[in-house]
Each structure stands twice: as structure tokens, then as C-alpha cells.
Design a protein around this motif. Structure first.
Motif, short mmCIF file in Angstrom:
data_model
loop_
_atom_site.label_atom_id
_atom_site.label_comp_id
_atom_site.label_asym_id
_atom_site.label_seq_id
_atom_site.Cartn_x
_atom_site.Cartn_y
_atom_site.Cartn_z
N GLY A 84 -6.71 -11.37 1.75
CA GLY A 84 -5.31 -11.53 1.35
C GLY A 84 -4.88 -10.63 0.21
O GLY A 84 -3.72 -10.68 -0.22
N ARG A 85 -5.77 -9.81 -0.30
CA ARG A 85 -5.42 -8.87 -1.37
C ARG A 85 -4.82 -7.59 -0.78
O ARG A 85 -5.11 -7.21 0.34
N VAL A 86 -3.98 -6.94 -1.58
CA VAL A 86 -3.39 -5.66 -1.17
C VAL A 86 -4.44 -4.57 -1.38
O VAL A 86 -4.94 -4.39 -2.49
N VAL A 87 -4.78 -3.86 -0.30
CA VAL A 87 -5.72 -2.76 -0.34
C VAL A 87 -5.15 -1.62 0.50
O VAL A 87 -4.12 -1.77 1.14
N PHE A 88 -5.86 -0.50 0.53
CA PHE A 88 -5.44 0.63 1.34
C PHE A 88 -5.29 0.19 2.80
O PHE A 88 -6.15 -0.50 3.34
N GLY A 89 -4.19 0.55 3.42
CA GLY A 89 -3.94 0.22 4.81
C GLY A 89 -3.18 -1.08 5.01
O GLY A 89 -2.69 -1.35 6.11
N ALA A 90 -3.07 -1.89 3.96
CA ALA A 90 -2.37 -3.17 4.08
C ALA A 90 -0.87 -2.96 4.24
O ALA A 90 -0.30 -2.03 3.68
N GLU A 135 -0.61 -12.64 -2.19
CA GLU A 135 0.64 -13.32 -1.87
C GLU A 135 1.05 -14.22 -3.03
O GLU A 135 0.23 -14.97 -3.57
N GLY A 136 2.31 -14.11 -3.45
CA GLY A 136 2.81 -14.91 -4.57
C GLY A 136 2.76 -14.20 -5.91
O GLY A 136 3.42 -14.62 -6.86
N GLU A 151 8.05 -9.47 -5.89
CA GLU A 151 7.15 -10.55 -5.54
C GLU A 151 6.50 -10.22 -4.21
O GLU A 151 7.16 -9.80 -3.27
N VAL A 152 5.18 -10.38 -4.13
CA VAL A 152 4.45 -10.14 -2.89
C VAL A 152 4.65 -11.38 -2.01
O VAL A 152 4.16 -12.46 -2.32
N VAL A 153 5.40 -11.21 -0.92
CA VAL A 153 5.71 -12.31 -0.01
C VAL A 153 4.60 -12.52 1.01
O VAL A 153 4.21 -13.64 1.30
N ALA A 154 4.09 -11.40 1.56
CA ALA A 154 3.02 -11.50 2.57
C ALA A 154 2.19 -10.23 2.56
O ALA A 154 2.69 -9.14 2.25
N VAL A 155 0.91 -10.37 2.88
CA VAL A 155 0.00 -9.24 3.00
C VAL A 155 -0.63 -9.33 4.38
O VAL A 155 -1.20 -10.36 4.74
N ARG A 156 -0.45 -8.25 5.16
CA ARG A 156 -0.99 -8.22 6.54
C ARG A 156 -1.84 -6.96 6.74
O ARG A 156 -1.63 -5.97 6.06
#
Length: 158
Positions: A84-90, A135-136, A151-156
């Protein structure tokens, strides 16, 4: 040489460009040089000079693309599991805390970045602010117009 992160889609795009340069562009410029050479005096032949310049550009771009592909670390965002963390490619859905506007960005390599398509460079200020967030969380970005909070709403991982 350090590795350059690139998504699978970006690597395919570079491979397609390299194939086009080698199979279409290079032969056509060689043909143009041959035709210009057949016209005689090369010292005042503008077509010859233009074709030689074009050949130099094409050969330089071929070397550049081959270099990028050889140094590429190809990352498939669908195979990434960053918890759920923001990384390269997210792909990240954000909401501007001041305006309430929603935006979606995917963090990609330098050669793939295209803001109109929502693809942002990993070294851009907003991407650097988002890396590691969940997220959040709230990311603060120093923009030309001042400090922006998202605000980070969603990470996919698409």
C-alpha cells in the motif's frame, strides 16, 4: 553505469522506437544520401547536407535508446507488492486539500513521463513527495505557486 527504472510499457515503447529507427529511418536516410550524391557536386548540395545531418541524428538516437535499454531496470507495476505504499510504478489517486480537486498520477521513468496522460517522472517534486506515503497520508509539494498539500486517497499497482 547506474540502472534506470522503467516500466514494462516504457521499455516496450523504447524497443518499438529502436526497431523503427533501425528498419525504417536508417535505410531511408541512406537512400536519400545516395540520391543526393548522384546529383553531382556535393559542396553545394543542400539535400546531401540535410540527409547527412538527419543520419547523424538517427545514429545518435539509436545509440541513446540502446544505452537506455541496456541500463534499464524493467519494473512491472502489477507485480509490485509494496503493502500500500507509493513506490515506482504505483498509480496514486490524490486530492488537493486546498481546492478539493482530484488527480491521478502514475510514477514512471524519465522517458515515459507525460503529464497530460497522468504519468509523472520519478524525480519530479511531486513524485519525490509521494514516495513512501500510504493511503490517508498527506504529501507536501513545493510548487511554483507555493506549498501544495495532497491527501493520498488510493494507491494501486496497475
Amino acid at each position: 553505469m547506474t540502472t534506470i527504472p522503467i516500466t514494462k510499457r516504457g521499455a516496450e515503447k523504447l524497443k518499438t522506437e529502436l526497431h523503427r529507427l533501425k528498419t525504417i529511418e536508417r535505410p531511408s536516410v541512406i537512400q536519400a544520401i545516395a540520391e543526393a550524391r548522384a546529383q553531382g557536386d556535393l559542396s553545394e548540395n543542400a539535400e546531401y547536407e540535410a540527409a547527412k545531418d538527419r543520419q547523424g541524428f538517427i545514429e545518435g538516437r539509436i545509440l541513446e535508446v540502446e544505452g537506455k535499454l541496456s541500463a534499464a531496470q524493467i519494473i512491472d507495476p502489477t507485480a509490485v507488492d509494496a503493502g500500500g505504499r507509493v513506490v515506482f510504478g504505483a498509480t496514486v489517486d490524490l486530492e488537493d486539500e486546498n481546492t478539493g480537486d482530484s488527480v491521478t498520477y502514475q510514477i514512471v521513468g524519465e522517458d515515459e513521463a507525460d503529464l497530460k496522460q497522468g504519468l509523472i517522472n520519478i524525480s519530479s517534486p511531486i513524485a519525490r513527495a509521494l514516495i513512501g506515503k500510504e493511503e490517508g497520508d498527506t504529501a507536501e509539494v513545493q510548487a511554483p505557486g507555493g506549498l501544495r498539500r495532497y491527501e493520498v486517497v488510493a494507491v494501486r499497482y496497475l
